[in-house]
Design a protein around this motif. Sequence first.
Motif, PDB file in Angstrom:
ATOM      1  N   LYS A 168     -35.544  15.734 -35.581  1.00  0.00           N
ATOM      2  CA  LYS A 168     -36.185  14.427 -35.685  1.00  0.00           C
ATOM      3  C   LYS A 168     -36.822  14.015 -34.373  1.00  0.00           C
ATOM      4  N   ARG A 169     -36.157  14.324 -33.253  1.00  0.00           N
ATOM      5  CA  ARG A 169     -36.651  13.934 -31.944  1.00  0.00           C
ATOM      6  C   ARG A 169     -37.969  14.631 -31.602  1.00  0.00           C
ATOM      7  N   GLU A 170     -38.129  15.849 -32.074  1.00  0.00           N
ATOM      8  CA  GLU A 170     -39.360  16.587 -31.789  1.00  0.00           C
ATOM      9  C   GLU A 170     -40.518  16.160 -32.687  1.00  0.00           C
ATOM     10  N   GLY A 171     -40.208  15.502 -33.785  1.00  0.00           N
ATOM     11  CA  GLY A 171     -41.267  14.980 -34.643  1.00  0.00           C
ATOM     12  C   GLY A 171     -42.199  16.061 -35.155  1.00  0.00           C
ATOM     13  N   GLU A 172     -43.494  15.800 -35.056  1.00  0.00           N
ATOM     14  CA  GLU A 172     -44.486  16.741 -35.586  1.00  0.00           C
ATOM     15  C   GLU A 172     -44.578  18.015 -34.759  1.00  0.00           C
ATOM     16  N   ALA A 173     -43.966  18.020 -33.579  1.00  0.00           N
ATOM     17  CA  ALA A 173     -43.995  19.235 -32.758  1.00  0.00           C
ATOM     18  C   ALA A 173     -43.250  20.383 -33.415  1.00  0.00           C
ATOM     19  N   ARG A 174     -42.418  20.052 -34.409  1.00  0.00           N
ATOM     20  CA  ARG A 174     -41.683  21.120 -35.083  1.00  0.00           C
ATOM     21  C   ARG A 174     -42.567  21.947 -35.995  1.00  0.00           C
ATOM     22  N   TYR A 175     -43.737  21.388 -36.365  1.00  0.00           N
ATOM     23  CA  TYR A 175     -44.642  22.124 -37.234  1.00  0.00           C
ATOM     24  C   TYR A 175     -45.358  23.195 -36.425  1.00  0.00           C
ATOM     25  N   LEU A 176     -45.243  24.435 -36.843  1.00  0.00           N
ATOM     26  CA  LEU A 176     -45.935  25.529 -36.193  1.00  0.00           C
ATOM     27  C   LEU A 176     -47.370  25.563 -36.698  1.00  0.00           C
ATOM     28  N   LEU A 177     -48.293  25.885 -35.805  1.00  0.00           N
ATOM     29  CA  LEU A 177     -49.710  25.864 -36.176  1.00  0.00           C
ATOM     30  C   LEU A 177     -50.050  24.495 -36.764  1.00  0.00           C
TER      31      LEU A 177
END
Length: 340
Positions: free
Chosen positions: A274-283
């Motif tokens: 949750k803390r990383e937010g959209e950064a977890r989405y690769l590409l």
Amino acid sequence: MREINKLSPRVKQNMYKALEIISDISIKSVDQMRKVYPSVMKIGTKPIEEWKQPHTIILHPLAYFVTFWFPVKDQWDSIENGDRIVYVGNQQVYGLGTLSFVAAVYFKTGKLVRVVTEGFHFTIPVWKHVLEYLGAIDATRVNAIDLACQSGHTILIYPGGIKEFFKKAHTQKYDLDFKEKHLLAVTRILQTYEYSAVPFGNVGASDMVKVLFNVPVNPQDMQKTVPIIMPVSYQRQYIHFGKPISSKDLGRPVYLPLIVGCTNSRDGALERQKREGEARYLLQTLHKGVVLIQGYFLRDDGFIVQTGKAGQRAIKQTAVSGAKQVLQYFQEGPKIEQIS
């Protein structure tokens, strides 16, 4: 049927003979396979206690390959590099995330985890041999886990069992629906073989798919179903490893510390995600493009609609940007991201 009736008697006779030959060949092939199958399944099979971890030359490229395609961030409250460790935690639908888990543990400890899995995996030729070579243990074999523990091998047990593997559409992705008998099996390992249990929470892989519905595998037992899934995104995985639990830490009920440890670890992994937010989405750009296309083309009523010029430009720009990011991703090579 009318076309067949128009054929001459001689042609019909030849067709019937051909069908008889095909049927005879099929029956003989099945009978032959029944005779050969047991022999094929025995090839390369060794006693569980004699298993040896494959050489680094094989494991290192495999682990890099897995983490390249399924990147993972792992967080450890305490690192256990010794033997006699049993990892206990949640399993995701269809076992997604297990390969990343095994790779993360291998990179951190140098140990290849022996995964305790369901017996149906060991009924499939070739796949069964690959699993055995990589140390997987058939949960349905008598004393299989005990034999592995006697040799001090590192083990992974999913207390949720096959129910977690074939998760139902209406259940939460990361619910801990552990079976008491499996938790008791873990506590017995701690007490009998002086093992330490490392609870963990593994999240991310289940967010990449959606369970559409479940299909019964047995008409006489509608409770036994398999999920039909659909890919929906491409995300990084997060694994949180809790503090080791030994036999002296067990409480009442005896397996309560395992449940608490797994729950806290799962919550820690979810918090990291949750803390990383959209950064977890690769590409990410490619993911946004997919979402955009879904928004333009896929409606609730199921109809396909045409986009305007603005929408077409947006899709084109997103596709070009996504392609550039894919190229950059492959050029940079694998990244092993770990949290100490």
